[in-house]
Scaffold this motif. Structure first.
Motif, PDB file in Angstrom:
ATOM      1  N   HIS A 114       0.877  -1.249  -0.084  1.00  0.00           N
ATOM      2  CA  HIS A 114       0.154  -0.159  -0.033  1.00  0.00           C
ATOM      3  C   HIS A 114       0.768   1.212  -0.163  1.00  0.00           C
ATOM      4  O   HIS A 114       0.643   2.174  -0.641  1.00  0.00           O
ATOM      5  CB  HIS A 114      -0.687  -0.223   1.138  1.00  0.00           C
ATOM      6  CG  HIS A 114      -1.874   1.069   1.325  1.00  0.00           C
ATOM      7  ND1 HIS A 114      -2.999   1.271   0.714  1.00  0.00           N
ATOM      8  CD2 HIS A 114      -1.613   2.272   2.268  1.00  0.00           C
ATOM      9  CE1 HIS A 114      -3.500   2.351   0.943  1.00  0.00           C
ATOM     10  NE2 HIS A 114      -2.863   3.104   2.020  1.00  0.00           N
ATOM     11  N   HIS A 118       1.210   4.269  -3.071  1.00  0.00           N
ATOM     12  CA  HIS A 118       0.963   5.696  -2.643  1.00  0.00           C
ATOM     13  C   HIS A 118       2.310   6.538  -3.374  1.00  0.00           C
ATOM     14  O   HIS A 118       1.956   7.720  -3.824  1.00  0.00           O
ATOM     15  CB  HIS A 118       1.307   6.192  -1.194  1.00  0.00           C
ATOM     16  CG  HIS A 118      -0.345   6.244  -0.381  1.00  0.00           C
ATOM     17  ND1 HIS A 118      -1.332   7.048  -1.003  1.00  0.00           N
ATOM     18  CD2 HIS A 118      -0.685   5.384   0.704  1.00  0.00           C
ATOM     19  CE1 HIS A 118      -2.304   6.642   0.081  1.00  0.00           C
ATOM     20  NE2 HIS A 118      -1.928   5.893   1.043  1.00  0.00           N
ATOM     21  N   SER A 139      -1.075  10.415   6.163  1.00  0.00           N
ATOM     22  CA  SER A 139      -2.576  10.132   6.147  1.00  0.00           C
ATOM     23  C   SER A 139      -2.902   9.683   7.573  1.00  0.00           C
ATOM     24  O   SER A 139      -2.470   9.970   8.533  1.00  0.00           O
ATOM     25  CB  SER A 139      -2.947   9.020   5.145  1.00  0.00           C
ATOM     26  OG  SER A 139      -2.651   7.706   5.754  1.00  0.00           O
ATOM     27  N   HIS A 142      -0.945   6.711   8.036  1.00  0.00           N
ATOM     28  CA  HIS A 142       0.750   6.531   8.156  1.00  0.00           C
ATOM     29  C   HIS A 142       1.342   7.934   8.055  1.00  0.00           C
ATOM     30  O   HIS A 142       0.654   8.810   7.653  1.00  0.00           O
ATOM     31  CB  HIS A 142       1.137   5.778   6.749  1.00  0.00           C
ATOM     32  CG  HIS A 142       0.216   5.673   5.796  1.00  0.00           C
ATOM     33  ND1 HIS A 142       0.101   6.622   4.831  1.00  0.00           N
ATOM     34  CD2 HIS A 142      -0.582   4.730   5.517  1.00  0.00           C
ATOM     35  CE1 HIS A 142      -0.857   6.307   3.957  1.00  0.00           C
ATOM     36  NE2 HIS A 142      -1.379   5.174   4.327  1.00  0.00           N
ATOM     37  N   ASP A 308      -6.481   7.280  -0.611  1.00  0.00           N
ATOM     38  CA  ASP A 308      -6.373   5.852  -0.901  1.00  0.00           C
ATOM     39  C   ASP A 308      -7.300   5.816  -2.177  1.00  0.00           C
ATOM     40  O   ASP A 308      -8.460   5.862  -2.123  1.00  0.00           O
ATOM     41  CB  ASP A 308      -7.001   4.921   0.102  1.00  0.00           C
ATOM     42  CG  ASP A 308      -6.113   4.921   1.314  1.00  0.00           C
ATOM     43  OD1 ASP A 308      -5.029   5.300   1.491  1.00  0.00           O
ATOM     44  OD2 ASP A 308      -6.484   4.302   2.488  1.00  0.00           O
TER      45      ASP A 308
END
Ligand SMILES: [Zn+2]
Lengths: 365, 233
Positions: A114, A118, A139, A142, A308
């Motif tokens: 993931h 990004h 985010s 994260h 996302d």
């Protein structure tokens, strides 16, 4: 096919059901179904609510992406999916769907990371990623500084948050200010009317002996909450715009300061910022100014590609295909704590092989 | 007729291929934590054994639960995706119906009366439903504590993993040798084949809508402490 592979990507690591389709580095479709409204009253993402929404949205979102892209499933060169990290139950819906989709079409499956996705999404906006790329990912889930010499095989964590993610701090401060969930957009909006220097909130982990690339937002969040409580208990009105602006300033200051420092220390001339918090206007402006001062090229994708989505997964999948990375096996796991160093999960037959060789023949006859 | 049936609502990951009269191939693996890993390889194995491809299916049958959520969704999203690609209709069946049907195939003696299927719902509860005979469910599936329903079930036997788990509470529980120990996609497939052959209008029409999971419980509306953690610490 090798240069411009047509790849469909599926993302379900949190509360967005995302399906994207890319041809090489060109975005063809970016369909997203979000369950964010269902989580709003809880003030955060409820995993079971997210997983149920993913199941309902999965097939319709795939169909919507195919229509948007105007491509036939049989033309796809591969199916990519977020294998982790993320919420286990949520990831499992996407991984299961991707496997079934790839299997039914007879196409290779790529379980990808993931966080690497990004970063890779920026290829859809600004062309091929410079190698190496420095990435700041911020985010609700994260806050990481990553150095990526090769986005398909070599992603190195330089630092990350030791407590709350940056977006989480926005949500929590917004909750104290009664601004609703998610907090980022609300704080960004109201902060424009406030004074960023009104209150000197703490900058976490910026002391001389602190970890240079790690972040901490828990202390900041607590400091903001205490400051507001003190005002309220003194019977004074809380200056919401000033608090928002000053809090946002502290977050943007620490993030950009550390990111620019990481670029300088490692001799990297490009900084990429991704994740939902990259949509924050103050963060973007401050990063632009500081990067310019330091002679660093800043790359920030448009907001819809920062949050996302499936396009980012497709972008990384396409890169895996064009660089001949090994496909994943049919027993690919959803791994909630997939390490950031694992850009993709190759099948066992290839796990120990040198990954720079092209795929030999058709893996899925 | 060529049906692929799958069920991930119980600890079993089970897949079967049925031609309307016979089971052509089947697979059953019991591992409650690896539904996601086991299902697709099992499908591949079952199709490979019978030498057929997904594209030649005339229908897909999936156990809709009730069952613990995470595993249950693996089967449902897989069936829905297969259906979307191949165009084959996707039929949902209550997973408990498969257990009841399998018990009938195994010769369960109900003394001519009704019986109950109960599976493990965790949290000291069972998913359960009552059956007049192995093909006929007479209550909506529900989730309750074993002790709360035991008195309401009459004299008939209680079968399934939930019955074995709360044997002391339920009383009339046939031994493990007498009824199948776990869910069987072959039984689900056979039951679906019967309904399709009989032209059951309700069953045929059900394929027009996505199969709805039988969760029976509201989601735990709890935001975890680190609610949106995507980055491992
Ligand atoms: Zn993310």
């Amino acid at each position: 096919m090798a240069d411009e592979p047509l790849v469909l990507g599926i993302e379900t690591s949190c509360d967005e059901t995302g399906v994207g389709i890319v041809r090489g580095r060109t975005l063809l479709a970016d369909a997203v179904a979000s369950s964010v409204d269902e989580h709003a009253r809880f003030g955060g993402v409820v995993p079971e609510v997210a997983s149920r929404a993913h199941l309902e949205a999965m097939v319709p979102t795939i169909q919507r992406a195919l229509e948007e892209a105007g491509v036939a499933p049989s033309d796809l060169d591969g199916i990519a999916v977020t294998a982790g990290p993320g919420l286990t139950g949520a990831l499992l819906v996407g991984v299961s769907a991707a496997k079934a989709y790839a299997y039914a079409l007879g196409k290779p499956l790529y379980g990808v990371n993931h966080l690497a996705s990004h970063i890779c999404v920026d290829q859809l906006e600004h062309g091929a990623l410079p190698e190496p790329t420095m990435a700041l990912l911020v985010s609700g889930g994260h806050s990481s500084l990553l150095l990526a010499p090769d986005i398909t095989s070599d992603v190195r964590p330089l630092g990350s948050t030791i407590d709350d993610a940056a977006g989480e701090a926005f949500d929590k401060v917004a909750r104290v200010l009664n601004l609703g969930f998610p907090g980022g957009p609300a704080i960004d909006r109201i902060a424009r009317e406030g004074d960023p220097d009104a209150i000197a909130f703490p900058r976490g982990l910026t002391g001389p002996r602190d970890a240079v690339y790690d972040f901490s937002f828990s202390g900041l969040k607590t400091a903001v909450a205490r400051w507001i409580e003190a005002k309220r208990s003194a019977g004074e009105e809380v200056p919401v715009a000033d608090v928002s602006a000053s809090f946002q300033e502290a977050v943007a200051d620490v993030l950009t300061r550390k990111a620019v420092r990481a670029c300088k220390d490692n001799g990297v001339g490009h900084l990429m910022i991704g994740g939902g918090v990259a949509a924050n206007t103050r963060l973007r402006a401050m990063a632009a100014r500081r990067c310019e001062d330091a002679g660093i090229t800043l790359r920030v994708p448009r907001p819809k590609l920062c949050t996302d989505n499936g396009a980012m997964v497709a972008a990384l999948g396409a890169e895996m295909v064009s660089r001949g990375r090994a496909a994943s096996d049919w027993d690919l796991s959803a791994d909630s704590s997939l390490p950031v160093t694992v850009a993709h999960v190759p099948g066992r037959a290839h796990a120990h092989a040198h990954t720079h060789e092209p795929i030999q023949g058709n893996l899925y006859p | 007729m060529l049906l692929l049936a799958l069920d991930t609502a119980t600890p079993a990951v089970t897949v079967a291929l049925h031609d309307g009269e016979h089971v052509l191939a089947e697979s059953c693996q019991v591992d409650p934590r690896r539904h996601g890993e086991l299902l697709l390889p099992a499908v591949d194995r079952v199709l490979g054994e019978a030498g057929v491809t997904l594209g030649s299916l005339t229908g897909i049958v999936v156990g809709a639960g009730p069952g613990p959520y995470t595993g249950l969704r693996v089967g449902l999203v897989t069936a829905a995706t297969f259906g979307a690609v191949t165009g084959a209709p996707v039929y949902g069946l209550c997973s408990l119906d498969g257990i009841a049907y399998a018990a009938g195939q195994a010769g369960l003696d109900t003394g001519g009366g009704a019986f109950t299927v109960a599976t493990d719902a965790r949290r000291k509860e069972v998913y359960w439903a009552r059956y007049a005979d192995p093909r006929t469910r007479i209550t909506e599936p529900a989730v309750d504590r074993a002790a709360e329903i035991a008195g309401l079930l009459g004299d008939g036997p209680v079968i399934g993993a939930g019955a074995l788990l709360y044997r002391d509470v339920f009383g009339h529980v046939p031994g493990e040798g007498e009824v199948p120990g776990s869910q069987s996609a072959a039984a689900l497939a056979a039951l679906a084949a019967e309904r399709l052959a009989a032209g059951d209008p309700e069953f045929l029409a059900s394929a027009a809508e996505p199969v709805r999971p039988l969760y029976l419980r509201r989601p735990d509306a709890q935001v975890p402490a680190n609610y949106k953690v995507v980055t491992p610490k």
